[in-house]
Design an enzyme around this catalytic site. Structure first.
Site, PDB file in Angstrom:
ATOM      1  N   TYR A   1     -93.974  36.012 -49.524  1.00  0.00           N
ATOM      2  CA  TYR A   1     -93.932  37.381 -48.956  1.00  0.00           C
ATOM      3  C   TYR A   1     -95.261  37.789 -48.323  1.00  0.00           C
ATOM      4  O   TYR A   1     -95.474  38.982 -48.072  1.00  0.00           O
ATOM      5  CB  TYR A   1     -93.640  38.413 -50.051  1.00  0.00           C
ATOM      6  CG  TYR A   1     -92.573  38.038 -51.052  1.00  0.00           C
ATOM      7  CD1 TYR A   1     -91.238  37.884 -50.662  1.00  0.00           C
ATOM      8  CD2 TYR A   1     -92.880  37.870 -52.393  1.00  0.00           C
ATOM      9  CE1 TYR A   1     -90.271  37.564 -51.594  1.00  0.00           C
ATOM     10  CE2 TYR A   1     -91.912  37.556 -53.325  1.00  0.00           C
ATOM     11  CZ  TYR A   1     -90.604  37.393 -52.918  1.00  0.00           C
ATOM     12  OH  TYR A   1     -89.653  37.083 -53.842  1.00  0.00           O
TER      13      TYR A   1
ATOM     14  N   ARG B   1     -95.548  34.249 -54.708  1.00  0.00           N
ATOM     15  CA  ARG B   1     -95.509  35.516 -53.959  1.00  0.00           C
ATOM     16  C   ARG B   1     -96.352  35.505 -52.681  1.00  0.00           C
ATOM     17  O   ARG B   1     -95.872  35.946 -51.640  1.00  0.00           O
ATOM     18  CB  ARG B   1     -95.904  36.689 -54.864  1.00  0.00           C
ATOM     19  CG  ARG B   1     -95.018  36.816 -56.111  1.00  0.00           C
ATOM     20  CD  ARG B   1     -95.186  38.128 -56.852  1.00  0.00           C
ATOM     21  NE  ARG B   1     -94.641  39.231 -56.105  1.00  0.00           N
ATOM     22  CZ  ARG B   1     -95.346  40.073 -55.399  1.00  0.00           C
ATOM     23  NH1 ARG B   1     -96.649  39.995 -55.387  1.00  0.00           N
ATOM     24  NH2 ARG B   1     -94.757  41.020 -54.714  1.00  0.00           N
TER      25      ARG B   1
ATOM     26  N   CYS C   1     -99.082  20.277 -50.696  1.00  0.00           N
ATOM     27  CA  CYS C   1     -99.179  19.792 -49.320  1.00  0.00           C
ATOM     28  C   CYS C   1     -98.401  20.653 -48.342  1.00  0.00           C
ATOM     29  O   CYS C   1     -97.418  20.202 -47.732  1.00  0.00           O
ATOM     30  CB  CYS C   1     -98.706  18.347 -49.278  1.00  0.00           C
ATOM     31  SG  CYS C   1     -99.739  17.344 -50.330  1.00  0.00           S
ATOM     32  N   GLU C   2     -98.790  21.908 -48.234  1.00  0.00           N
ATOM     33  CA  GLU C   2     -98.205  22.836 -47.257  1.00  0.00           C
ATOM     34  C   GLU C   2     -99.288  23.837 -46.905  1.00  0.00           C
ATOM     35  O   GLU C   2     -99.979  24.328 -47.803  1.00  0.00           O
ATOM     36  CB  GLU C   2     -97.046  23.631 -47.879  1.00  0.00           C
ATOM     37  CG  GLU C   2     -95.862  22.805 -48.242  1.00  0.00           C
ATOM     38  CD  GLU C   2     -94.564  23.616 -48.216  1.00  0.00           C
ATOM     39  OE1 GLU C   2     -94.480  24.598 -47.474  1.00  0.00           O
ATOM     40  OE2 GLU C   2     -93.654  23.219 -48.959  1.00  0.00           O
TER      41      GLU C   2
ATOM     42  N   GLU D   1     -83.803  50.172 -64.815  1.00  0.00           N
ATOM     43  CA  GLU D   1     -83.958  48.709 -64.810  1.00  0.00           C
ATOM     44  C   GLU D   1     -85.315  48.274 -64.268  1.00  0.00           C
ATOM     45  O   GLU D   1     -85.387  47.479 -63.326  1.00  0.00           O
ATOM     46  CB  GLU D   1     -82.879  48.076 -63.927  1.00  0.00           C
ATOM     47  CG  GLU D   1     -81.458  48.365 -64.337  1.00  0.00           C
ATOM     48  CD  GLU D   1     -80.453  47.867 -63.295  1.00  0.00           C
ATOM     49  OE1 GLU D   1     -80.847  47.524 -62.163  1.00  0.00           O
ATOM     50  OE2 GLU D   1     -79.264  47.822 -63.633  1.00  0.00           O
ATOM     51  N   PRO D   2     -86.409  48.766 -64.826  1.00  0.00           N
ATOM     52  CA  PRO D   2     -87.700  48.344 -64.298  1.00  0.00           C
ATOM     53  C   PRO D   2     -88.002  46.901 -64.690  1.00  0.00           C
ATOM     54  O   PRO D   2     -87.677  46.480 -65.802  1.00  0.00           O
ATOM     55  CB  PRO D   2     -88.688  49.300 -64.982  1.00  0.00           C
ATOM     56  CG  PRO D   2     -88.022  49.643 -66.272  1.00  0.00           C
ATOM     57  CD  PRO D   2     -86.539  49.639 -66.008  1.00  0.00           C
ATOM     58  N   GLY D   3     -88.587  46.167 -63.786  1.00  0.00           N
ATOM     59  CA  GLY D   3     -89.040  44.814 -64.097  1.00  0.00           C
ATOM     60  C   GLY D   3     -90.544  44.776 -63.928  1.00  0.00           C
ATOM     61  O   GLY D   3     -91.316  44.886 -64.877  1.00  0.00           O
ATOM     62  N   ARG D   4     -90.930  44.704 -62.669  1.00  0.00           N
ATOM     63  CA  ARG D   4     -92.345  44.588 -62.306  1.00  0.00           C
ATOM     64  C   ARG D   4     -93.224  45.644 -62.985  1.00  0.00           C
ATOM     65  O   ARG D   4     -94.306  45.329 -63.479  1.00  0.00           O
ATOM     66  CB  ARG D   4     -92.434  44.752 -60.784  1.00  0.00           C
ATOM     67  CG  ARG D   4     -93.799  44.545 -60.218  1.00  0.00           C
ATOM     68  CD  ARG D   4     -93.831  44.884 -58.718  1.00  0.00           C
ATOM     69  NE  ARG D   4     -92.653  44.566 -57.990  1.00  0.00           N
ATOM     70  CZ  ARG D   4     -92.516  43.509 -57.173  1.00  0.00           C
ATOM     71  NH1 ARG D   4     -93.508  42.665 -57.042  1.00  0.00           N
ATOM     72  NH2 ARG D   4     -91.401  43.318 -56.508  1.00  0.00           N
TER      73      ARG D   4
END
Ligand code: LLP
Length: 427
Positions: free
Chosen positions: A323, A319, A349-350, A280-283
């Site tokens: 993270y 991301r 605005c953060e 199940e590879p995604g990235r």
């Protein structure tokens, strides 16, 4: 994943084209921010993994969550790749893109009864079951439809994947899967659930894993359990090894595991197993094929730092803020300029809307085009309209040509479904 601070001098190597498409011309034509994906790079990743798997009865089920754009799913389907889904929405996308239900597996701790019933009625390949309650629900709903559901138990092997805590899934404190002890009981009582064909094992220990050891450890535990089950008379016809293969976000620092080494480790750990293998590879399949093109709005000298304010923001790529993930950022133009240290920030605005801190870049000015690299996975797929910023377009590149595979969201589309509170009702 590395935090966004550092000071090694970048090479300033510019990427002026991807998949033979000129990036400056593309940005002029379509505007920024803009997600672009190289279809050649994705096909190369698929081909490499398929080659490594040759001789095995293996099916790659792409983790749709990484990048669910229909064009990406279609590319996967055309390459013989199936789908790992975690929602009814991902199932509908996969079917819509032409994937056969026979190549779809359904993972996730929170499958609802409706989602399970829907997946049963289209005949998906297998459910990766994550709790006893889900197993009983599957039995009940399959019984109601008069069908038998193929199922695997998701094992939580209690292995540390040495990745960011928010994307680690194989430790006992994580919500995913069940212990081998619990799984043993499920198999022992298998015959009580005649509408569930429980004959598979599934494991997924986390994401962006850059070492083989955690995979090896998890697979060894699964392999030992498989042998135990077979000795007890429970055939295991399917082992799903999950996803998690890491990619290079930071040139020179991240050293991903090669597909060939990963598959060699699977072959070794599962030696003697003759059933089907699911991956199940995604990235791994899409991350490095994608870039986020963004333009410098202005350079803002601050009190303590110099800010490069760009027109992409945390709503386009979460991301870094979520993270502290590092993404290489390079200018599209390669002309030599003085190295300068910036915080690269978006307009939201953060303070968390920061792509990089203390990043050494060629000196930039308003209007410069930048590439945020390796954004093909968990980029557009995690985008939002926060700050009422429309979703950025997505473009597929292929050998000198491009196709818009998601147009820039219009304001009207962004507010579609909202309405003033004219109709007040009671429950
Ligand atoms: N299979 C299962 C059951 C999963 O939960 C996942 C990812 C995958 C496969 C695919 O993992 P991959 O090969 O892409 O590592 N948003 C985070 C990543 C979250 C991954 C969630 N599950 C990020 O941007 O790093």
């Amino acid at each position: 994943m590395t935090p966004g601070s550092a000071a090694t001098a970048p090479s300033f190597a510019a990427d002026t084209a991807i998949d033979d498409v000129d990036l400056a011309a593309l940005a002029d034509r379509l505007g920024t921010p803009l997600h672009a994906y190289s279809s050649s790079a994705i096909r190369q990743r698929i081909g490499g993994l398929q080659a490594a798997l040759s001789g095995l009865d293996a099916t790659i089920c792409y983790a749709v969550k990484a990048n669910p754009n229909l064009a990406i799913l279609q590319l996967m389907a055309n390459a013989g790749v199936g789908a790992d889904i975690v929602s009814a929405g991902e199932m509908r996308r996969s079917l819509h893109a032409g994937m056969s239900a026979e190549r779809i597996v359904f993972s996730g701790v929170g499958k609802t009864a409706d989602e399970i019933a829907g997946a049963l009625s289209v005949g998906i390949h297998r459910f990766n079951v994550e709790s006893h309650d889900e197993l009983l629900t599957l039995q009940r709903l399959a019984g109601a439809q008069g069908v038998t559901a193929r199922a695997a138990v998701r094992i939580n092997p209690d292995v540390d994947a040495h990745t960011h805590a928010k994307i680690s899934t194989g430790k006992s404190e994580n919500k995913f899967g069940v212990s081998i002890d619990e799984a043993r009981h499920w198999f022992a009582e298998r015959s009580l659930l005649p509408h569930v064909q429980l004959d598979g094992l599934h494991v997924h220990i986390g994401s962006q894993i850059l070492a083989l050891e955690p995979f090896r450890l998890a697979l060894q535990r699964v392999a030992a359990f498989r042998r135990e089950l077979e000795q007890a008379g429970h055939p295991v016809n399917s082992i799903d090894v999950g996803g998690g293969l890491g990619v290079c976000y930071r040139a020179g620092e991240d050293h991903p595991v090669a597909a060939a080494d990963y598959v060699a480790a699977i072959r070794e750990a599962l030696a003697g197993y003759r059933g089907r293998l699911l991956l199940e590879p995604g990235r791994y399949l899409v991350a490095e094929a994608g870039v986020l093109l963004t333009r410098v709005i202005r350079v803002k000298p601050g009190i303590a730092r110099q800010f490069l304010v760009v027109d992409a923001a945390m709503n386009d790529l979460q991301r870094p803020s979520l993270y502290d993930a590092w993404h290489d950022i390079v200018p599209v133009s390669g002309e030599p300029r003085t190295p300068t240290t910036y915080d690269i920030v978006g307009p939201v605005c953060e303070s968390g809307d920061t792509f990089a801190r203390n990043r050494v870049m060629p000196e930039c000015m308003a209007g410069d085009l930048l590439l945020i690299k390796a954004t093909g996975a968990y980029g557009a797929s995690m985008a939002s309209t926060y700050n009422s910023r429309p979703l950025a377009p997505e473009v597929l590149l292929n050998q000198g040509r491009y196709a818009v595979v998601r147009r820039r969201q219009h304001f009207e589309e962004m507010i579609a479904g909202e309405q003033p509170a004219h109709h007040w009702e009671t429950t």
